[in-house]
Motif scaffolding. Structure first.
Motif, mmCIF file in Angstrom:
data_model
loop_
_atom_site.group_PDB
_atom_site.id
_atom_site.type_symbol
_atom_site.label_atom_id
_atom_site.label_comp_id
_atom_site.label_asym_id
_atom_site.label_seq_id
_atom_site.Cartn_x
_atom_site.Cartn_y
_atom_site.Cartn_z
ATOM 1 N N THR A 4 0.835 -1.189 0.000
ATOM 2 C CA THR A 4 0.000 0.000 0.000
ATOM 3 C C THR A 4 0.878 1.251 0.000
ATOM 4 N N MET A 5 0.753 2.048 -1.035
ATOM 5 C CA MET A 5 1.561 3.266 -1.132
ATOM 6 C C MET A 5 1.006 4.363 -0.226
ATOM 7 N N LYS A 6 1.913 5.141 0.348
ATOM 8 C CA LYS A 6 1.511 6.299 1.134
ATOM 9 C C LYS A 6 1.093 7.413 0.180
ATOM 10 N N VAL A 7 0.409 8.410 0.743
ATOM 11 C CA VAL A 7 -0.110 9.496 -0.090
ATOM 12 C C VAL A 7 1.016 10.200 -0.842
ATOM 13 N N ALA A 8 2.123 10.478 -0.170
ATOM 14 C CA ALA A 8 3.253 11.165 -0.823
ATOM 15 C C ALA A 8 3.780 10.347 -1.995
ATOM 16 N N GLU A 9 3.826 9.025 -1.826
ATOM 17 C CA GLU A 9 4.284 8.152 -2.906
ATOM 18 C C GLU A 9 3.289 8.153 -4.064
ATOM 19 N N LEU A 10 2.001 8.149 -3.720
ATOM 20 C CA LEU A 10 0.961 8.190 -4.746
ATOM 21 C C LEU A 10 1.047 9.469 -5.560
ATOM 22 N N ILE A 11 1.248 10.589 -4.872
ATOM 23 C CA ILE A 11 1.349 11.884 -5.562
ATOM 24 C C ILE A 11 2.541 11.882 -6.509
ATOM 25 N N ASP A 12 3.672 11.344 -6.031
ATOM 26 C CA ASP A 12 4.861 11.274 -6.870
ATOM 27 C C ASP A 12 4.622 10.370 -8.081
ATOM 28 N N ARG A 13 3.955 9.260 -7.848
ATOM 29 C CA ARG A 13 3.635 8.329 -8.937
ATOM 30 C C ARG A 13 2.696 8.988 -9.939
ATOM 31 N N MET A 14 1.707 9.716 -9.431
ATOM 32 C CA MET A 14 0.761 10.385 -10.314
ATOM 33 C C MET A 14 1.465 11.446 -11.158
ATOM 34 N N LYS A 15 2.341 12.216 -10.540
ATOM 35 C CA LYS A 15 3.093 13.242 -11.273
ATOM 36 C C LYS A 15 3.864 12.629 -12.431
ATOM 37 N N LYS A 16 4.582 11.554 -12.137
ATOM 38 C CA LYS A 16 5.409 10.909 -13.162
ATOM 39 C C LYS A 16 4.552 10.363 -14.300
ATOM 40 N N GLU A 17 3.429 9.746 -13.939
ATOM 41 C CA GLU A 17 2.554 9.161 -14.949
ATOM 42 C C GLU A 17 1.929 10.242 -15.831
ATOM 43 N N LEU A 18 1.493 11.336 -15.216
ATOM 44 C CA LEU A 18 0.884 12.438 -15.969
ATOM 45 C C LEU A 18 1.899 13.112 -16.875
ATOM 46 N N ASN A 19 3.105 13.312 -16.358
ATOM 47 C CA ASN A 19 4.157 13.940 -17.163
ATOM 48 C C ASN A 19 4.544 13.060 -18.345
ATOM 49 N N MET A 20 4.582 11.756 -18.104
ATOM 50 C CA MET A 20 4.929 10.824 -19.175
ATOM 51 C C MET A 20 3.896 10.869 -20.290
ATOM 52 N N ARG A 21 2.641 11.115 -19.908
ATOM 53 C CA ARG A 21 1.561 11.182 -20.901
ATOM 54 C C ARG A 21 1.368 12.596 -21.440
ATOM 55 N N LYS A 22 2.268 13.483 -21.068
ATOM 56 C CA LYS A 22 2.320 14.855 -21.574
ATOM 57 C C LYS A 22 1.094 15.689 -21.209
ATOM 58 N N TYR A 23 0.595 15.494 -19.988
ATOM 59 C CA TYR A 23 -0.444 16.379 -19.482
ATOM 60 C C TYR A 23 0.187 17.735 -19.185
ATOM 61 N N SER A 24 -0.609 18.794 -19.241
ATOM 62 C CA SER A 24 -0.076 20.139 -18.994
ATOM 63 C C SER A 24 0.354 20.271 -17.533
#
Length: 286
Positions: A4-24
């Motif tokens: 189970t990922m902590k919130v900080a880890e989830l946020i970091d994971r979300m950032k990386k995934e969104l950036n990889m998909r070229k979200y603004s």
């Protein structure tokens, strides 16, 4: 046992995934903000153990207690859909594609005279250039702060908006007087990367600062109607329609994916209204 990922880890994971998909960058910040807000709402419960009922209660809380706007509700729905569908890949009994009804309201639009009064009330060159660009090019505030110096094409008199909403680049036109103002600003401030730099040259200018000095300028200009920085974008579109510019061209300038989004300005523009003659004009009213 599943990790189970902590919130900080989830946020970091979300950032990386969104950036990889070229979200603004603005979308990345917004989605991460939603995740923080949602985790606080859950208190001691885990993001991983959420049920459909929890999500239903959360959106009811946003709507009834927080009085969230239509756009805020859509943002939270999109962010949580991305979290559970793309990051956690969890099956939850909840409709992440539900239609959130939009209230039938028309955007506030300033007149050309009001825009002039607003800009005349601003003495700070940087602030004036920012507001002039938002109005003169119909920019979203997030697009304005992420403009780079290289995005201004002085020879072709165009501004390149990179990776705008929908991950789509576009060009918008600039007038001669607006280009002259940009040049004056550039000579005074000498930005290196971002056209409007924040406290550090490597950072874009703060959107909250823009909203703050807009409110002050609006007050000085004596504009009492409810208006925000985004009102300048609405005014840009409406004033183009008032000039008789084809709505499909305006759609391209605004970066709207669907023409229906642009057509709302047809309800505000006076171009067609001025052609309408009241039947009262046929009567003898003396």
């Amino acid at each position: 046992m599943r990790y189970t990922m902590k919130v900080a880890e989830l946020i970091d994971r979300m950032k990386k995934e969104l950036n990889m998909r070229k979200y603004s960058p603005q979308t990345v910040d917004n989605y991460c903000s939603v995740l923080r807000h949602f985790s606080k709402y859950l208190l001691n419960s885990s993001v991983h153990s959420v049920t459909g009922q929890v999500l239903t209660d959360y959106f009811d809380y946003l709507k009834t207690e927080r009085k969230a706007s239509h756009s805020t509700l859509k943002l939270h729905l999109a962010a949580l859909r991305f979290l559970y569908k793309e990051i956690l890949k969890q099956e939850i009994d909840f409709d992440f594609y539900l239609k959130i009804g939009k209230p039938e309201t028309l955007p506030v639009v300033l007149s050309v005279n009001e825009v002039q009064r607003l800009l005349d009330s601003v003495s700070n060159l940087k602030h004036k250039t920012i507001l002039s660009l938002i109005y003169g090019c119909g920019l979203r505030i997030s697009e304005l702060v992420h403009l780079k110096c290289a995005d201004i094409d002085k020879d072709r008199m165009l501004v390149r908006i990179e990776q705008a909403r929908g991950n789509k680049d576009r060009y918008v036109v600039i007038s001669e007087n607006l280009l002259a103002l940009i040049k004056k600003y550039y000579r005074a401030y000498r930005p290196a990367n971002y056209l409007f730099e924040g406290r550090h040259s490597s950072e874009p200018y703060s959107t909250s600062s823009i909203q703050s000095f807009f409110r002050k300028a609006k007050s000085r200009a004596g504009i009492t109607r409810k208006a925000t920085v985004h009102t300048l974008r609405h005014s840009f579109a409406t004033h183009l329609l008032d000039q008789g510019i084809d709505i499909r061209y305006i759609q391209e300038l605004l970066g709207h994916k669907n023409l229906a989004t642009t057509q709302i300005y047809m309800h505000i523009s006076t171009f067609n209204l001025n052609k309408v003659k009241s039947p009262a004009g046929l009567l003898q009213l003396d």
